[in-house]
Scaffold this motif. Structure first.
Motif, PDB file in Angstrom:
ATOM      1  N   ILE A  18      23.100   7.950 -32.404  1.00 33.42           N
ATOM      2  CA  ILE A  18      23.122   6.580 -31.592  1.00 33.42           C
ATOM      3  C   ILE A  18      21.624   5.746 -32.318  1.00 33.42           C
ATOM      4  CG2 ILE A  18      22.429   5.254 -29.515  1.00 33.42           C
ATOM      5  CD1 ILE A  18      24.532   7.102 -28.255  1.00 33.42           C
ATOM      6  N   ASP A  19      20.578   6.427 -32.368  1.00 41.42           N
ATOM      7  CA  ASP A  19      19.405   6.094 -32.927  1.00 41.42           C
ATOM      8  C   ASP A  19      19.472   5.933 -34.246  1.00 41.42           C
ATOM      9  OD1 ASP A  19      16.284   5.953 -32.448  1.00 41.42           O
ATOM     10  OD2 ASP A  19      16.504   7.091 -34.362  1.00 41.42           O
ATOM     11  N   ASN A  60      22.690  11.337 -29.002  1.00 42.48           N
ATOM     12  CA  ASN A  60      21.360  10.545 -29.009  1.00 42.48           C
ATOM     13  C   ASN A  60      20.780  10.193 -30.490  1.00 42.48           C
ATOM     14  OD1 ASN A  60      21.605  10.209 -26.321  1.00 42.48           O
ATOM     15  ND2 ASN A  60      20.246  12.043 -25.952  1.00 42.48           N
ATOM     16  N   MET A  71      22.349   4.881 -36.067  1.00 38.59           N
ATOM     17  CA  MET A  71      23.136   3.864 -36.064  1.00 38.59           C
ATOM     18  C   MET A  71      22.618   2.545 -36.016  1.00 38.59           C
ATOM     19  SD  MET A  71      27.071   4.865 -35.200  1.00 38.59           S
ATOM     20  CE  MET A  71      26.550   5.612 -33.199  1.00 38.59           C
ATOM     21  N   GLN A  72      21.650   2.539 -34.656  1.00 35.79           N
ATOM     22  CA  GLN A  72      20.914   1.201 -34.423  1.00 35.79           C
ATOM     23  C   GLN A  72      19.997   0.844 -35.507  1.00 35.79           C
ATOM     24  OE1 GLN A  72      19.273   2.504 -30.565  1.00 35.79           O
ATOM     25  NE2 GLN A  72      21.243   1.790 -29.565  1.00 35.79           N
ATOM     26  N   GLN A  73      19.613   1.757 -36.466  1.00 30.90           N
ATOM     27  CA  GLN A  73      18.800   1.326 -37.483  1.00 30.90           C
ATOM     28  C   GLN A  73      19.248   0.565 -38.695  1.00 30.90           C
ATOM     29  OE1 GLN A  73      16.626   4.695 -39.017  1.00 30.90           O
ATOM     30  NE2 GLN A  73      16.559   5.792 -37.024  1.00 30.90           N
ATOM     31  N   THR A  74      20.820   0.557 -38.602  1.00 34.61           N
ATOM     32  CA  THR A  74      21.695  -0.200 -39.414  1.00 34.61           C
ATOM     33  C   THR A  74      22.787  -0.777 -38.780  1.00 34.61           C
ATOM     34  OG1 THR A  74      23.186   1.689 -39.384  1.00 34.61           O
ATOM     35  CG2 THR A  74      21.247   2.098 -40.938  1.00 34.61           C
ATOM     36  N   ASN A  75      23.561  -1.540 -39.801  1.00 36.35           N
ATOM     37  CA  ASN A  75      24.616  -2.155 -39.120  1.00 36.35           C
ATOM     38  C   ASN A  75      25.944  -1.287 -39.408  1.00 36.35           C
ATOM     39  OD1 ASN A  75      24.863  -2.131 -41.967  1.00 36.35           O
ATOM     40  ND2 ASN A  75      25.482  -4.326 -42.342  1.00 36.35           N
ATOM     41  N   ASN A 118      17.386  10.603 -38.185  1.00 36.29           N
ATOM     42  CA  ASN A 118      16.794  10.592 -36.905  1.00 36.29           C
ATOM     43  C   ASN A 118      16.620  12.091 -36.774  1.00 36.29           C
ATOM     44  OD1 ASN A 118      15.831   9.662 -34.241  1.00 36.29           O
ATOM     45  ND2 ASN A 118      17.300  10.868 -33.546  1.00 36.29           N
ATOM     46  N   ASP A 140      12.759  11.256 -31.880  1.00 37.43           N
ATOM     47  CA  ASP A 140      12.953  10.321 -32.999  1.00 37.43           C
ATOM     48  C   ASP A 140      11.932  10.874 -34.088  1.00 37.43           C
ATOM     49  OD1 ASP A 140      10.532   8.841 -32.716  1.00 37.43           O
ATOM     50  OD2 ASP A 140      11.500   7.910 -31.224  1.00 37.43           O
ATOM     51  N   PRO A 160      27.088   3.090 -28.895  1.00 38.41           N
ATOM     52  CA  PRO A 160      26.875   1.741 -28.505  1.00 38.41           C
ATOM     53  C   PRO A 160      28.231   0.666 -28.974  1.00 38.41           C
ATOM     54  CG  PRO A 160      25.804   2.386 -30.563  1.00 38.41           C
ATOM     55  CD  PRO A 160      26.466   3.673 -30.022  1.00 38.41           C
TER      56      PRO A 160
END
Length: 113
Positions: free
Chosen positions: A68-69, A65, A71-75, A5, A13, A113
């Protein structure tokens, strides 16, 4: 798995930053501020964006932030000790972490998250 990110004055982003660059935009502007007695060119965040929360600085909010961005692209599992996190920055707060004892990493669990 890898994710990234970019949070900059051009966007919050990676895709927004890349689109701005493709359009020829730059975050670098001429500034006359109290940061320096002489005017200078730099990429700075606007003062409106720099509101610190009581418990964390603006820079820490950017890092949270951005993480978080990404991490939300992966598992990504932040609890997995085999995972790594690399922070690369040309912006502030480095002096706040340079004197931390070895293996001490600030954690903001309420922000994840």
């Amino acid at each position: 798995m890898v994710a990234d990110n970019i949070f900059s004055p051009l966007g919050k982003d990676t895709s927004t930053n890349m689109e701005a660059l493709k359009k020829g935009r730059s975050g670098i502007e001429f500034h006359k501020t109290n940061i320096s007695p002489e005017p200078f060119y730099a990429s700075l965040f606007s003062p409106e964006e720099k509101t610190d929360e009581e418990s964390i600085t603006f820079f820490e909010r950017i890092v949270i932030n951005s993480a978080i961005d990404a991490m939300q692209q992966t598992n990504y599992d932040p609890g997995n000790k085999k995972n790594g996190f690399i922070l690369s920055s040309t912006k502030g707060n480095i002096s706040l972490i340079e004197n931390l004892p070895d293996e001490t990493i600030p954690v903001f669990p309420d922000c994840l998250p």
